[in-house]
Design a protein around this motif. Structure first.
Motif, mmCIF file in Angstrom:
data_model
loop_
_atom_site.group_PDB
_atom_site.id
_atom_site.type_symbol
_atom_site.label_atom_id
_atom_site.label_comp_id
_atom_site.label_asym_id
_atom_site.label_seq_id
_atom_site.Cartn_x
_atom_site.Cartn_y
_atom_site.Cartn_z
ATOM 1 N N TYR A 101 -11.147 85.964 -61.587
ATOM 2 C CA TYR A 101 -11.168 84.868 -62.559
ATOM 3 C C TYR A 101 -12.050 85.231 -63.752
ATOM 4 O O TYR A 101 -11.636 85.090 -64.908
ATOM 5 C CB TYR A 101 -11.659 83.585 -61.883
ATOM 6 C CG TYR A 101 -11.857 82.430 -62.825
ATOM 7 C CD1 TYR A 101 -10.814 81.944 -63.603
ATOM 8 C CD2 TYR A 101 -13.099 81.811 -62.944
ATOM 9 C CE1 TYR A 101 -10.996 80.883 -64.474
ATOM 10 C CE2 TYR A 101 -13.290 80.749 -63.800
ATOM 11 C CZ TYR A 101 -12.235 80.287 -64.568
ATOM 12 O OH TYR A 101 -12.415 79.237 -65.430
ATOM 13 N N ILE A 102 -13.249 85.719 -63.490
ATOM 14 C CA ILE A 102 -14.151 86.110 -64.580
ATOM 15 C C ILE A 102 -13.520 87.239 -65.397
ATOM 16 O O ILE A 102 -13.517 87.204 -66.623
ATOM 17 C CB ILE A 102 -15.536 86.506 -64.038
ATOM 18 C CG1 ILE A 102 -16.258 85.257 -63.485
ATOM 19 C CG2 ILE A 102 -16.380 87.169 -65.129
ATOM 20 C CD1 ILE A 102 -17.557 85.546 -62.755
ATOM 21 N N ASP A 103 -12.965 88.234 -64.713
ATOM 22 C CA ASP A 103 -12.350 89.372 -65.400
ATOM 23 C C ASP A 103 -11.149 88.975 -66.249
ATOM 24 O O ASP A 103 -10.797 89.679 -67.200
ATOM 25 C CB ASP A 103 -11.923 90.444 -64.396
ATOM 26 C CG ASP A 103 -13.105 91.196 -63.789
ATOM 27 O OD1 ASP A 103 -14.239 91.047 -64.289
ATOM 28 O OD2 ASP A 103 -12.876 91.928 -62.799
ATOM 29 N N SER A 104 -10.512 87.845 -65.947
ATOM 30 C CA SER A 104 -9.327 87.413 -66.700
ATOM 31 C C SER A 104 -9.673 86.758 -68.035
ATOM 32 O O SER A 104 -8.782 86.502 -68.846
ATOM 33 C CB SER A 104 -8.495 86.438 -65.859
ATOM 34 O OG SER A 104 -9.142 85.164 -65.777
ATOM 35 N N GLN A 105 -10.946 86.515 -68.292
ATOM 36 C CA GLN A 105 -11.361 85.844 -69.523
ATOM 37 C C GLN A 105 -11.428 86.842 -70.686
ATOM 38 O O GLN A 105 -11.596 88.035 -70.486
ATOM 39 C CB GLN A 105 -12.732 85.185 -69.331
ATOM 40 C CG GLN A 105 -12.802 84.211 -68.182
ATOM 41 C CD GLN A 105 -11.774 83.105 -68.272
ATOM 42 O OE1 GLN A 105 -11.596 82.494 -69.325
ATOM 43 N NE2 GLN A 105 -11.090 82.846 -67.172
ATOM 44 N N LYS B 110 -16.226 85.391 -73.622
ATOM 45 C CA LYS B 110 -16.254 84.413 -72.536
ATOM 46 C C LYS B 110 -16.460 85.113 -71.193
ATOM 47 O O LYS B 110 -17.189 84.629 -70.337
ATOM 48 C CB LYS B 110 -14.971 83.584 -72.524
ATOM 49 C CG LYS B 110 -15.102 82.310 -71.715
ATOM 50 C CD LYS B 110 -13.849 81.476 -71.776
ATOM 51 C CE LYS B 110 -13.581 80.953 -73.153
ATOM 52 N NZ LYS B 110 -12.454 80.007 -73.197
ATOM 53 N N ARG B 111 -15.834 86.266 -71.010
ATOM 54 C CA ARG B 111 -16.010 87.036 -69.772
ATOM 55 C C ARG B 111 -17.473 87.451 -69.607
ATOM 56 O O ARG B 111 -18.057 87.278 -68.541
ATOM 57 C CB ARG B 111 -15.099 88.269 -69.762
ATOM 58 C CG ARG B 111 -15.244 89.106 -68.493
ATOM 59 C CD ARG B 111 -14.323 90.312 -68.436
ATOM 60 N NE ARG B 111 -14.458 91.157 -69.604
ATOM 61 C CZ ARG B 111 -13.501 91.363 -70.506
ATOM 62 N NH1 ARG B 111 -12.317 90.797 -70.398
ATOM 63 N NH2 ARG B 111 -13.711 92.160 -71.541
ATOM 64 N N ALA B 112 -18.069 87.963 -70.668
ATOM 65 C CA ALA B 112 -19.473 88.387 -70.602
ATOM 66 C C ALA B 112 -20.386 87.194 -70.307
ATOM 67 O O ALA B 112 -21.313 87.294 -69.473
ATOM 68 C CB ALA B 112 -19.877 89.061 -71.915
ATOM 69 N N ASP B 113 -20.135 86.066 -70.952
ATOM 70 C CA ASP B 113 -20.952 84.866 -70.727
ATOM 71 C C ASP B 113 -20.765 84.319 -69.308
ATOM 72 O O ASP B 113 -21.734 83.932 -68.658
ATOM 73 C CB ASP B 113 -20.623 83.791 -71.756
ATOM 74 C CG ASP B 113 -21.182 84.091 -73.133
ATOM 75 O OD1 ASP B 113 -21.988 85.034 -73.279
ATOM 76 O OD2 ASP B 113 -20.815 83.366 -74.086
ATOM 77 N N MET B 114 -19.521 84.272 -68.844
ATOM 78 C CA MET B 114 -19.253 83.780 -67.483
ATOM 79 C C MET B 114 -19.930 84.684 -66.443
ATOM 80 O O MET B 114 -20.519 84.196 -65.480
ATOM 81 C CB MET B 114 -17.748 83.713 -67.207
ATOM 82 C CG MET B 114 -16.991 82.681 -67.993
ATOM 83 S SD MET B 114 -17.085 81.024 -67.319
ATOM 84 C CE MET B 114 -16.226 81.200 -65.788
ATOM 85 N N GLU B 115 -19.843 85.983 -66.657
ATOM 86 C CA GLU B 115 -20.471 86.920 -65.725
ATOM 87 C C GLU B 115 -21.988 86.765 -65.727
ATOM 88 O O GLU B 115 -22.620 86.726 -64.676
ATOM 89 C CB GLU B 115 -20.077 88.356 -66.080
ATOM 90 C CG GLU B 115 -20.534 89.369 -65.059
ATOM 91 C CD GLU B 115 -19.928 90.737 -65.305
ATOM 92 O OE1 GLU B 115 -19.684 91.428 -64.314
ATOM 93 O OE2 GLU B 115 -19.701 91.104 -66.476
ATOM 94 N N ALA B 116 -22.581 86.630 -66.910
ATOM 95 C CA ALA B 116 -24.027 86.440 -67.018
ATOM 96 C C ALA B 116 -24.460 85.137 -66.349
ATOM 97 O O ALA B 116 -25.461 85.097 -65.621
ATOM 98 C CB ALA B 116 -24.461 86.466 -68.483
ATOM 99 N N SER C 263 -16.803 76.730 -65.282
ATOM 100 C CA SER C 263 -15.381 76.889 -65.588
ATOM 101 C C SER C 263 -15.217 77.280 -67.045
ATOM 102 O O SER C 263 -15.948 76.790 -67.913
ATOM 103 C CB SER C 263 -14.664 75.566 -65.337
ATOM 104 O OG SER C 263 -13.296 75.670 -65.636
ATOM 105 N N ALA C 264 -14.252 78.154 -67.302
ATOM 106 C CA ALA C 264 -13.882 78.444 -68.681
ATOM 107 C C ALA C 264 -13.022 77.286 -69.179
ATOM 108 O O ALA C 264 -12.235 76.722 -68.427
ATOM 109 C CB ALA C 264 -13.102 79.755 -68.740
#
Length: 141
Positions: free
Chosen positions: A10-14, A18-24, A79-80
């Motif tokens: 899910y994180i990788d699909s952003q 947004k992916r970097a922020d979600m992962e952080a 959630s994104a």
């Protein structure tokens, strides 16, 4: 697929930022609560229809409904969304608490009864978001 793999996918699909922020954010929450239960909700109902954005959940609480029924659910969710990221602090009873306590200190975010929404992590004060998350978990123990 196990929950950790679903979360990673899910994180990788952003998209990039947004992916970097979600992962952080995911890593920060895991650092704060290293032994918490992880959840992944794909946003689909029992019929496979998409009804909400996918959510990553952290922690465990028992939600009690007015009719006496109970349900296990997470305490914190991320959630994104179309604009950025939503952080859900589930179970706080006073729906004005988050905005009254953290609204002026958080940065560029909109706050509802249980949701903090922002465009990027650069727009908010992460230390204040962490305080709100810790506070929410404490209130729902």
């Amino acid at each position: 697929m196990n929950i950790k793999a679903e979360i990673k996918a899910y994180i990788d699909s952003q998209v990039d930022q947004k992916r970097a922020d979600m992962e952080a954010l995911h890593n920060r929450i895991r650092h704060i609560f290293p032994k918490c239960r992880l959840w992944f909700l794909d946003g689909k109902d029992d019929n496979g229809k998409t009804v909400t954005n996918p959510n990553i959940g952290y922690g465990l609480q028992t939600m009690k409904y007015a009719n006496g029924a109970t349900k296990e659910f997470y305490q914190i969710g991320i959630s994104a969304n179309t604009i950025g990221i939503s952080v859900y602090i589930i179970g706080i009873q006073d729906k004005t608490y988050l905005s009254k306590t953290y609204g002026d200190k958080l940065g560029k975010a909109s706050i509802t009864g249980y949701c903090i929404k922002f465009k990027t992590l650069e727009d908010i004060h992460m230390d204040i978001l962490e305080l709100a998350i810790r506070d929410g978990v404490e209130q729902t123990k």
